[in-house]
Motif scaffolding. Structure first.
Motif, PDB file in Angstrom:
ATOM      1  N   GLU A 135      -9.577  -2.667  45.245  1.00  0.00           N
ATOM      2  CA  GLU A 135     -10.679  -3.535  44.862  1.00  0.00           C
ATOM      3  C   GLU A 135     -11.850  -3.377  45.824  1.00  0.00           C
ATOM      4  O   GLU A 135     -11.675  -2.960  46.978  1.00  0.00           O
ATOM      5  CB  GLU A 135     -10.237  -5.006  44.847  1.00  0.00           C
ATOM      6  N   LEU A 136     -13.014  -3.725  45.328  1.00  0.00           N
ATOM      7  CA  LEU A 136     -14.213  -3.777  46.164  1.00  0.00           C
ATOM      8  C   LEU A 136     -14.617  -5.238  46.308  1.00  0.00           C
ATOM      9  O   LEU A 136     -14.881  -5.921  45.305  1.00  0.00           O
ATOM     10  CB  LEU A 136     -15.353  -2.989  45.518  1.00  0.00           C
ATOM     11  N   ALA A 137     -14.623  -5.728  47.538  1.00  0.00           N
ATOM     12  CA  ALA A 137     -15.056  -7.107  47.786  1.00  0.00           C
ATOM     13  C   ALA A 137     -16.577  -7.149  47.691  1.00  0.00           C
ATOM     14  O   ALA A 137     -17.285  -6.869  48.669  1.00  0.00           O
ATOM     15  CB  ALA A 137     -14.574  -7.571  49.156  1.00  0.00           C
ATOM     16  N   LEU A 138     -17.057  -7.487  46.522  1.00  0.00           N
ATOM     17  CA  LEU A 138     -18.494  -7.368  46.258  1.00  0.00           C
ATOM     18  C   LEU A 138     -19.331  -8.303  47.129  1.00  0.00           C
ATOM     19  O   LEU A 138     -20.479  -7.992  47.457  1.00  0.00           O
ATOM     20  CB  LEU A 138     -18.770  -7.647  44.773  1.00  0.00           C
ATOM     21  N   ILE A 147     -11.288  -1.445  41.158  1.00  0.00           N
ATOM     22  CA  ILE A 147     -11.879  -0.139  40.842  1.00  0.00           C
ATOM     23  C   ILE A 147     -10.818   0.888  40.460  1.00  0.00           C
ATOM     24  O   ILE A 147     -11.115   2.060  40.270  1.00  0.00           O
ATOM     25  CB  ILE A 147     -12.736   0.391  42.015  1.00  0.00           C
ATOM     26  N   THR A 148      -9.565   0.440  40.345  1.00  0.00           N
ATOM     27  CA  THR A 148      -8.504   1.294  39.790  1.00  0.00           C
ATOM     28  C   THR A 148      -7.695   0.451  38.814  1.00  0.00           C
ATOM     29  O   THR A 148      -7.701  -0.792  38.886  1.00  0.00           O
ATOM     30  CB  THR A 148      -7.556   1.844  40.874  1.00  0.00           C
ATOM     31  N   HIS A 149      -6.987   1.120  37.902  1.00  0.00           N
ATOM     32  CA  HIS A 149      -6.097   0.400  36.997  1.00  0.00           C
ATOM     33  C   HIS A 149      -4.994   1.333  36.511  1.00  0.00           C
ATOM     34  O   HIS A 149      -5.168   2.561  36.489  1.00  0.00           O
ATOM     35  CB  HIS A 149      -6.868  -0.203  35.820  1.00  0.00           C
ATOM     36  N   TRP A 196     -11.358   3.359  37.724  1.00  0.00           N
ATOM     37  CA  TRP A 196     -12.022   2.655  36.629  1.00  0.00           C
ATOM     38  C   TRP A 196     -13.259   3.450  36.212  1.00  0.00           C
ATOM     39  O   TRP A 196     -14.069   3.853  37.043  1.00  0.00           O
ATOM     40  CB  TRP A 196     -12.391   1.252  37.100  1.00  0.00           C
ATOM     41  N   SER A 197     -13.413   3.681  34.923  1.00  0.00           N
ATOM     42  CA  SER A 197     -14.480   4.562  34.433  1.00  0.00           C
ATOM     43  C   SER A 197     -15.863   4.066  34.820  1.00  0.00           C
ATOM     44  O   SER A 197     -16.769   4.866  35.059  1.00  0.00           O
ATOM     45  CB  SER A 197     -14.383   4.700  32.910  1.00  0.00           C
ATOM     46  N   SER A 198     -16.048   2.747  34.905  1.00  0.00           N
ATOM     47  CA  SER A 198     -17.377   2.229  35.252  1.00  0.00           C
ATOM     48  C   SER A 198     -17.769   2.580  36.679  1.00  0.00           C
ATOM     49  O   SER A 198     -18.926   2.913  36.949  1.00  0.00           O
ATOM     50  CB  SER A 198     -17.424   0.714  35.056  1.00  0.00           C
ATOM     51  N   SER A 199     -16.812   2.505  37.613  1.00  0.00           N
ATOM     52  CA  SER A 199     -17.141   2.886  38.993  1.00  0.00           C
ATOM     53  C   SER A 199     -17.250   4.400  39.111  1.00  0.00           C
ATOM     54  O   SER A 199     -18.054   4.921  39.894  1.00  0.00           O
ATOM     55  CB  SER A 199     -16.077   2.350  39.963  1.00  0.00           C
ATOM     56  N   ALA A 240     -23.703   2.162  48.637  1.00  0.00           N
ATOM     57  CA  ALA A 240     -23.833   1.716  50.028  1.00  0.00           C
ATOM     58  C   ALA A 240     -22.518   1.898  50.789  1.00  0.00           C
ATOM     59  O   ALA A 240     -22.519   2.192  51.988  1.00  0.00           O
ATOM     60  CB  ALA A 240     -24.262   0.250  50.063  1.00  0.00           C
ATOM     61  N   GLU A 241     -21.379   1.734  50.098  1.00  0.00           N
ATOM     62  CA  GLU A 241     -20.076   1.901  50.737  1.00  0.00           C
ATOM     63  C   GLU A 241     -19.799   3.365  51.075  1.00  0.00           C
ATOM     64  O   GLU A 241     -19.257   3.683  52.131  1.00  0.00           O
ATOM     65  CB  GLU A 241     -18.974   1.363  49.817  1.00  0.00           C
TER      66      GLU A 241
END
Length: 295
Positions: free
Chosen positions: A22-25, A62-64, A81-84, A137-138
């Motif tokens: 996950e990305l801690a937004l 960001i993964t599944h 995840w395709s969006s990321s 940015a990451e």
């Protein structure tokens, strides 16, 4: 979800848990804010970001679990995840474009000189304007991406959302032909949902074709073509000495040119304003022509 069921089996779904990357937004809010302000993001996107910040902690997986997609390193049985994934797909498209232009742009080393422009519907705003800058940015902390965002609101059909699954749609073959393509393009330009939802109806499209495109544009151009062909042997004549009225009209033409240029620029992009300017320009031409008929 309550009483969830599968369309592929009568068996009850299995309830369990899985560990995902996950990305801690919320850790990226400062970078996102800086990016949106530097990019001149539309107010609609800034409002979305403000509402997101009110939620506090917000993590985005960001993964599944899946076997379709790019395998996620360190997460067996999962894909990205395709969006990321798409965020970085854009950079590889930039690199592919560079190779065709003989440039040495590198997706793994994005340049501050790149200018990226996104066109999308508002329902894609979270991914394009909030998630992607956070991911950049990451991964590339020393890169300052320059991105412009041009957003469409929902375009309705007869007051309701387009839905192909429900058959509530207008199919291209129903309205498009070599004779109608320009009318459709003009009407969509005049009604583009910029900053607000707008509505499409077949009756309105027909009115644009009959009253504006045929009734004004083509009638003007056909009459002008006939006059040049009949009176000047098919060659546009020299204008001769210009009167004050001619010079004033030419100044108006320059105003329209500048306004159209602005409407298609990165800063002032507006298809609806460009289409409206085109209509106003033609009306001015018709009025000017009628005034010159006495001569």
């Amino acid at each position: 979800m309550g009483a969830a069921r599968s369309r592929h089996s009568a068996e009850a779904p299995v309830v369990g848990s899985v560990r995902r990357a996950e990305l801690a937004l919320e850790r990226c809010y400062v970078n996102i804010d800086r990016h949106l302000r530097a990019s001149g993001a539309p107010v609609r996107i800034m409002d979305l970001f403000a509402r997101l910040r009110q939620r506090g902690d917000f993590s985005v997986p960001i993964t599944h679990p899946s076997d379709w997609g790019l395998p996620a390193e360190g997460c067996p049985g999962q894909v990205i995840w395709s969006s990321s994934e798409m965020a970085f797909g854009f950079l590889y498209k930039v690199q592919a474009l560079a190779s065709s232009l003989g440039r040495d742009w590198n997706a793994a080393l994005p340049s501050n000189g790149w200018q990226i422009v996104h066109f999308f519907g508002f329902d894609n705003s979270f991914n394009h304007a909030l998630l992607y800058p956070a991911l950049y940015a990451e991964v590339f902390p020393h890169w300052t991406p320059r991105i412009r965002y041009h957003v469409n609101e929902f375009y309705l059909l007869d007051g309701k959302k387009f839905s192909t699954s429900r058959g509530h749609a207008v199919w291209g073959k129903e309205v498009l032909s070599p004779k109608t393509v320009d009318v459709v393009r003009l009407h969509l330009g005049l009604t583009r949902p910029e900053g607000e939802r707008t509505n499409f109806t077949l009756d309105a499209l027909r009115r644009t074709g009959k009253e504006i495109f045929q009734g004004i544009w083509l009638n003007w151009l056909d009459a002008l073509h006939r006059e040049i062909k009949q009176d000047f042997g098919g060659h546009v004549p020299d204008a001769g000495d210009w009167s004050p009225a001619d010079r004033a009209f030419f100044a108006r033409v320059e105003m329209y040119r500048a306004a159209m240029e602005r409407a298609y620029s990165d800063d002032g992009f507006s298809v609806r304003r460009a289409a409206a300017q085109a209509c106003d320009f033609v009306r001015d031409c018709v009025i000017y022509r009628q005034a010159q008929d006495y001569a």
